[in-house]
Design an enzyme around this catalytic site. Structure first.
Site: not given
Length: 174
Positions: A85, A92-94, A98
């Site tokens: 992730n 960082v992709c959380v 978004h």
């Protein structure tokens, strides 16, 4: 930047920074990259105990948009990371990072995404739980190769993470 941040944004950021300095969240430290710019923070994430990341010191940047808190900041690890992730470039992709609204791909509920009530503290807590999770989210991986390795060679994945953790600890004390 073309749009000038409003005073309320900078006040909000300054208040959150002061709060984190006075009452640090376990596993993190935060400060400004440059005293004159409240929109660029330096974060040090300490690997959570009893996880693959234990003993690591991971440097990251939080970059706030002028529209903050309506839009979320971006978080990018400067220390090399290997996690499904976290993009190969460290972003960082959380869900919490978004933009607000519905997910066009249907993976996330609007309630999981950024909301102006979120704080730097809630972001950092969500990143710590990302690193603490034994089972990374493999549904829509940011790092496809890391996700594939979690599935096909979990031991190899763990070994690679531990190697990065050791390196991060050595670099922290250089």
């Amino acid at each position: 930047m073309s749009s000038t941040p409003s005073n309320s944004n900078t006040l909000l950021l300054r208040r959150q920074l002061t709060e984190l300095t006075k009452h640090p969240v376990e596993g993190f430290s935060a400060g400004l990259v440059d005293e004159n710019n409240l929109y660029e923070w330096e974060i040090l994430v300490i690997g959570p105990p009893d996880t693959l990341y234990e003993g690591g010191f991971f440097k990251a940047r939080l970059t706030f948009p002028p529209e903050f808190p309506l839009l979320p900041p971006k978080m990018r690890f400067i220390t090399q990371m290997w996690h499904p992730n976290i993009y190969p470039d460290g972003v960082v992709c959380v869900s919490i990072l978004h933009a607000p609204g519905d997910d066009q791909y249907g993976y996330e509920d609007a309630g999981e995404r950024w909301m102006p009530v979120h704080t730097v503290e809630s972001i950092l807590i969500s990143v710590i739980s990302l690193l603490s999770s034994d089972t990374p989210n493999l549904d829509s991986p940011a790092n496809v190769d890391a996700a594939k390795e979690v599935r096909t060679d979990p031991e190899g994945y763990k070994k690679k993470v531990r190697r990065l953790v050791r390196r991060s600890a050595e670099e922290a004390f250089d």
